[in-house]
Motif scaffolding. Structure first.
Motif, PDB file in Angstrom:
ATOM      1  N   GLN A 127      56.962 -51.150  32.988  1.00 57.48           N
ATOM      2  CA  GLN A 127      58.505 -51.229  34.502  1.00 57.48           C
ATOM      3  C   GLN A 127      59.361 -52.323  33.727  1.00 57.48           C
ATOM      4  O   GLN A 127      60.353 -51.483  33.350  1.00 57.48           O
ATOM      5  CB  GLN A 127      57.603 -51.611  35.800  1.00 57.48           C
ATOM      6  N   VAL A 128      58.820 -53.737  33.484  1.00 63.89           N
ATOM      7  CA  VAL A 128      59.630 -54.429  32.940  1.00 63.89           C
ATOM      8  C   VAL A 128      60.934 -54.718  31.709  1.00 63.89           C
ATOM      9  O   VAL A 128      61.869 -54.251  31.576  1.00 63.89           O
ATOM     10  CB  VAL A 128      59.070 -55.939  33.047  1.00 63.89           C
ATOM     11  N   PHE A 129      59.987 -54.226  30.592  1.00 67.30           N
ATOM     12  CA  PHE A 129      60.078 -53.627  28.985  1.00 67.30           C
ATOM     13  C   PHE A 129      60.389 -52.443  28.692  1.00 67.30           C
ATOM     14  O   PHE A 129      61.220 -51.855  27.975  1.00 67.30           O
ATOM     15  CB  PHE A 129      58.883 -54.269  28.555  1.00 67.30           C
ATOM     16  N   ARG A 130      59.815 -51.603  29.233  1.00 70.21           N
ATOM     17  CA  ARG A 130      59.847 -49.599  29.258  1.00 70.21           C
ATOM     18  C   ARG A 130      61.067 -49.281  29.392  1.00 70.21           C
ATOM     19  O   ARG A 130      62.322 -48.577  28.980  1.00 70.21           O
ATOM     20  CB  ARG A 130      59.122 -49.429  29.081  1.00 70.21           C
ATOM     21  N   ASP A 131      61.114 -49.552  31.103  1.00 71.70           N
ATOM     22  CA  ASP A 131      62.002 -49.123  31.876  1.00 71.70           C
ATOM     23  C   ASP A 131      63.093 -50.521  32.906  1.00 71.70           C
ATOM     24  O   ASP A 131      64.210 -49.482  32.979  1.00 71.70           O
ATOM     25  CB  ASP A 131      61.557 -48.272  33.352  1.00 71.70           C
ATOM     26  N   SER A 132      62.534 -51.174  32.810  1.00 67.13           N
ATOM     27  CA  SER A 132      64.043 -52.135  32.981  1.00 67.13           C
ATOM     28  C   SER A 132      63.818 -52.454  34.396  1.00 67.13           C
ATOM     29  O   SER A 132      64.717 -51.824  35.440  1.00 67.13           O
ATOM     30  CB  SER A 132      65.294 -52.329  32.497  1.00 67.13           C
ATOM     31  N   PHE A 133      62.812 -51.735  35.235  1.00 63.28           N
ATOM     32  CA  PHE A 133      63.238 -51.093  36.714  1.00 63.28           C
ATOM     33  C   PHE A 133      61.702 -51.373  37.022  1.00 63.28           C
ATOM     34  O   PHE A 133      60.821 -50.667  37.102  1.00 63.28           O
ATOM     35  CB  PHE A 133      63.461 -49.565  36.746  1.00 63.28           C
ATOM     36  N   PHE A 134      61.662 -52.437  37.780  1.00 61.77           N
ATOM     37  CA  PHE A 134      60.319 -52.874  38.092  1.00 61.77           C
ATOM     38  C   PHE A 134      60.532 -53.474  40.170  1.00 61.77           C
ATOM     39  O   PHE A 134      60.668 -53.197  40.547  1.00 61.77           O
ATOM     40  CB  PHE A 134      59.672 -54.041  37.582  1.00 61.77           C
ATOM     41  N   HIS A 135      58.378 -52.750  40.343  1.00 56.70           N
ATOM     42  CA  HIS A 135      58.641 -52.462  41.667  1.00 56.70           C
ATOM     43  C   HIS A 135      58.037 -53.871  41.967  1.00 56.70           C
ATOM     44  O   HIS A 135      57.568 -54.623  41.629  1.00 56.70           O
ATOM     45  CB  HIS A 135      57.329 -51.972  42.450  1.00 56.70           C
ATOM     46  N   ALA A 136      59.350 -54.883  42.679  1.00 56.73           N
ATOM     47  CA  ALA A 136      59.180 -55.902  42.754  1.00 56.73           C
ATOM     48  C   ALA A 136      58.353 -56.614  44.066  1.00 56.73           C
ATOM     49  O   ALA A 136      59.042 -57.815  44.324  1.00 56.73           O
ATOM     50  CB  ALA A 136      61.035 -56.881  43.557  1.00 56.73           C
ATOM     51  N   ASP A 137      57.664 -55.766  44.990  1.00 61.24           N
ATOM     52  CA  ASP A 137      57.051 -55.798  46.312  1.00 61.24           C
ATOM     53  C   ASP A 137      56.061 -55.173  46.344  1.00 61.24           C
ATOM     54  O   ASP A 137      55.256 -55.295  46.932  1.00 61.24           O
ATOM     55  CB  ASP A 137      57.736 -55.365  47.667  1.00 61.24           C
ATOM     56  N   MET A 138      54.805 -56.032  45.691  1.00 62.72           N
ATOM     57  CA  MET A 138      54.166 -55.647  45.017  1.00 62.72           C
ATOM     58  C   MET A 138      53.081 -56.576  45.402  1.00 62.72           C
ATOM     59  O   MET A 138      51.935 -56.571  45.210  1.00 62.72           O
ATOM     60  CB  MET A 138      53.683 -55.269  43.184  1.00 62.72           C
ATOM     61  N   HIS A 139      52.300 -56.619  47.110  1.00 58.91           N
ATOM     62  CA  HIS A 139      51.680 -56.889  47.593  1.00 58.91           C
ATOM     63  C   HIS A 139      50.451 -56.189  47.915  1.00 58.91           C
ATOM     64  O   HIS A 139      51.086 -54.660  47.866  1.00 58.91           O
ATOM     65  CB  HIS A 139      52.171 -58.242  48.874  1.00 58.91           C
ATOM     66  N   PRO A 140      49.758 -56.669  47.981  1.00 57.36           N
ATOM     67  CA  PRO A 140      48.419 -55.862  48.507  1.00 57.36           C
ATOM     68  C   PRO A 140      48.247 -54.808  49.670  1.00 57.36           C
ATOM     69  O   PRO A 140      47.248 -53.275  48.843  1.00 57.36           O
ATOM     70  CB  PRO A 140      46.932 -56.839  48.264  1.00 57.36           C
ATOM     71  N   GLY A 141      49.777 -54.725  50.267  1.00 53.33           N
ATOM     72  CA  GLY A 141      49.665 -53.666  51.572  1.00 53.33           C
ATOM     73  C   GLY A 141      49.831 -52.234  50.861  1.00 53.33           C
ATOM     74  O   GLY A 141      49.751 -51.768  51.704  1.00 53.33           O
ATOM     75  N   ASN A 142      51.019 -52.982  49.580  1.00 51.79           N
ATOM     76  CA  ASN A 142      51.382 -51.495  49.026  1.00 51.79           C
ATOM     77  C   ASN A 142      50.550 -50.708  47.663  1.00 51.79           C
ATOM     78  O   ASN A 142      51.783 -50.269  47.316  1.00 51.79           O
ATOM     79  CB  ASN A 142      52.789 -51.849  48.783  1.00 51.79           C
ATOM     80  N   ILE A 143      49.611 -51.427  47.450  1.00 53.23           N
ATOM     81  CA  ILE A 143      49.092 -50.900  46.449  1.00 53.23           C
ATOM     82  C   ILE A 143      47.285 -50.516  46.815  1.00 53.23           C
ATOM     83  O   ILE A 143      46.935 -50.845  47.295  1.00 53.23           O
ATOM     84  CB  ILE A 143      49.392 -51.500  45.360  1.00 53.23           C
TER      85      ILE A 143
END
Length: 535
Positions: A278-294
């Motif tokens: 997400q960071v390097f290929r897409d430059s668009f990353f999920h920035a709220d990746m706490h366990p409740g969202n995964i």
């Protein structure tokens, strides 16, 4: 300061007293002159009505009472079990998706108001009891008239006023910190709070979350790493989001993951790969990746696939930031401290006049003890903290645009070590970063860069022509007197000389780096030559 903000401060103070959170502070190794201040606090002489609650429960309930900003702070803390006592970490985990819901009747009324239709006209089934509840919204299960199983997310009412009051105090504290402390000014606290303000208000707009989810789903379409639920745009509004219902195991449910014989090592490694993709290929990353969202798919546990929800907060990086981070990581783990120091100076993070040898020596002093451990035992959070403590001596400035990235990296590290304690974050990320660096200088990438530069040439040519016309003829109808013309001519020649030198340096640097970014330099050379030789 507004009256509402003052009332909010008094409420915060009441919550601190009610749950005796000052006990947590006085349990720390404080100087004696700070410890004796507890005897001057009147409430500490009152009977304790909540002795049955442990410290973790008191902290969780206090954050819960204080609202979304404090709940999110607790969610971030809950992912760092390596930094927290076990009893506190266990309690803060409950903040991820078990925040008490608000009245379902309010939720249904808000949904009908947003959709402009009765719930029975849109859904063939709607579960009144919430499926989950978090700091900003709660979720109800439903079925569309067309038969799809969905979830309906609705924003909590009355959040904006509370958030505004909390932010007012955060801004006040940030400004005071910048005014009183040189170290605080390096952190840019006002910019950080302003960035968080934009983030939290963006999270209140569910249309933005829907757009983020659609983009992330498209980025990982047909991927074995990550699945993102489909958004039903016909029924999405600013305060209501309808999306596909997913079925999976929450990523922190270790017992359920073990029962289905999930490959935990591969699961942890794929989490790291998803982050770096997400960071390097897409430059668009999920920035709220706490366990409740995964969640983890129950299909093919031997090749586990993540499921991501709640894309209200996303981050992105510029190509310059991507390149800087990749080069820093490579240099850091190769123990090339001189390269790390040079990259900090080149990027402008520390002043240009910083002495390279001194900065390199300071970084080596901090990092060498860390690298005496196996890579799997190195905490990125610890590295970041120690590097910052060292760099403060050299007036290093924190970049607000990277705050989300740092927070997400800490979340990923904490989650990965919880799933597989022997996770080696670097050996997992290194192959991906090496592949990304090779692709950046591949013929295909260079051709795409050439194409983008060529597309900009007409625009650059028009800008150059307009600039030259304005400089050579500032007043077409009223030309300047001869002495001013001579002065202007020498001024133009001076500008032309600067353009010639700058264009030459830029062109040579671009060619030396095998970069097609030297194209604009030829325009600078041509413009400078024209200004120097013109009559």
């Amino acid at each position: 300061m507004k009256l509402l903000a003052v009332r909010r401060l008094l409420r915060i103070q009441r919550v601190v007293i009610r749950y005796r959170l000052d006990d947590l502070m006085f349990a720390l190794p404080l100087p004696w002159w700070l410890k004796i201040t507890r005897f001057a606090m009147p409430w500490r002489w009152l009977p304790r009505s909540r002795q049955e609650l442990n410290r973790g429960a008191r902290l969780r309930l206090a954050l819960q009472d204080l609202g979304p900003i404090f709940i999110k702070f607790g969610q971030i803390l809950s992912t760092r079990r390596d930094l927290l006592p076990e009893d506190i970490a266990d309690e803060l985990m409950l903040l991820q998706d078990r925040v008490p819901p608000f009245d379902p009747k309010q939720a249904m009324a808000l949904i009908e108001q947003q959709l402009g239709a009765k719930i029975s006209d849109v859904f063939s089934r709607f579960d009144v009891e919430p499926l989950a509840s978090a700091s900003v919204a709660q979720v109800h299960a439903a079925r569309l008239k067309t038969g799809e199983e969905v979830v309906v997310k609705v924003i909590r009412p009355g959040l904006k006023s509370v958030i505004g009051q909390d932010l007012a105090w955060l801004f006040l504290l940030a400004r005071q910190a910048e005014r009183l402390s040189a170290d605080a000014r390096l952190l840019h606290p006002v910019d950080v709070v302003a960035d968080y303000e934009r983030t939290i208000y963006d999270e209140l707009d569910l249309l933005r979350e829907a757009a983020n989810s659609s983009q992330l789903r498209r980025n990982f379409e047909d991927s074995d790493l990550l699945y993102v639920p489909q958004v039903y745009w016909d029924w999405c509004r600013p305060k209501v989001l309808v999306m596909e219902r997913i079925y999976g195991v929450q990523v922190t449910d270790m017992a359920a993951l073990a029962d289905q014989r999930t490959d935990m090592k591969l699961l942890a490694e794929r989490g790291v790969e998803i982050f770096f993709t997400q960071v390097f290929r897409d430059s668009f990353f999920h920035a709220d990746m706490h366990p409740g969202n995964i969640f983890v798919s129950t299909v093919a546990p031997w090749s586990p696939r993540y499921i991501a929800i709640d894309c209200g907060i996303v981050g992105s990086l510029t190509p310059e930031d991507q390149d800087y981070l990749a080069r820093n990581l490579f240099a850091f783990f190769k123990r090339d401290y001189r390269r790390v120091a040079q990259l900090h100076i080149d990027s402008g993070w520390v002043p240009a006049e910083t002495k390279l040898n001194e900065f390199e020596a300071a970084i080596r002093t901090v990092c060498e003890p860390i690298f005496e451990k196996p890579l799997k035992d190195i905490s990125f959070g610890q590295v970041l903290m120690r590097l910052f403590q060292t760099a403060r001596r050299f007036n290093m400035e924190v970049q607000p645009q990277l705050v989300l990235l740092q927070k997400t990296l800490l979340n990923i590290e904490g989650l990965g070590r919880q799933l597989y304690p022997d996770l080696d974050l670097w050996s997992t990320a290194q192959p991906f970063l090496e592949r990304w660096m090779r692709e950046r200088v591949s013929p295909k990438s260079l051709f795409q860069n050439v194409q983008s530069q060529v597309e900009q040439l007409p625009h650059l040519a028009n800008m150059t022509r307009d600039l030259l016309e304005r400089m050579s003829q500032p007043h077409r109808k009223d030309p300047p007197p001869p002495w001013e013309q001579r002065r202007d001519r020498w001024g133009l020649r001076l500008v032309g000389g600067v353009l010639l030198v700058g264009g030459t340096v830029t062109a040579v640097s671009g060619i030396a780096l095998d970069s097609v970014q030297a194209w604009p330099a030829w325009l600078m050379l041509g413009s400078g030559f024209y200004l120097v030789v013109r009559r």
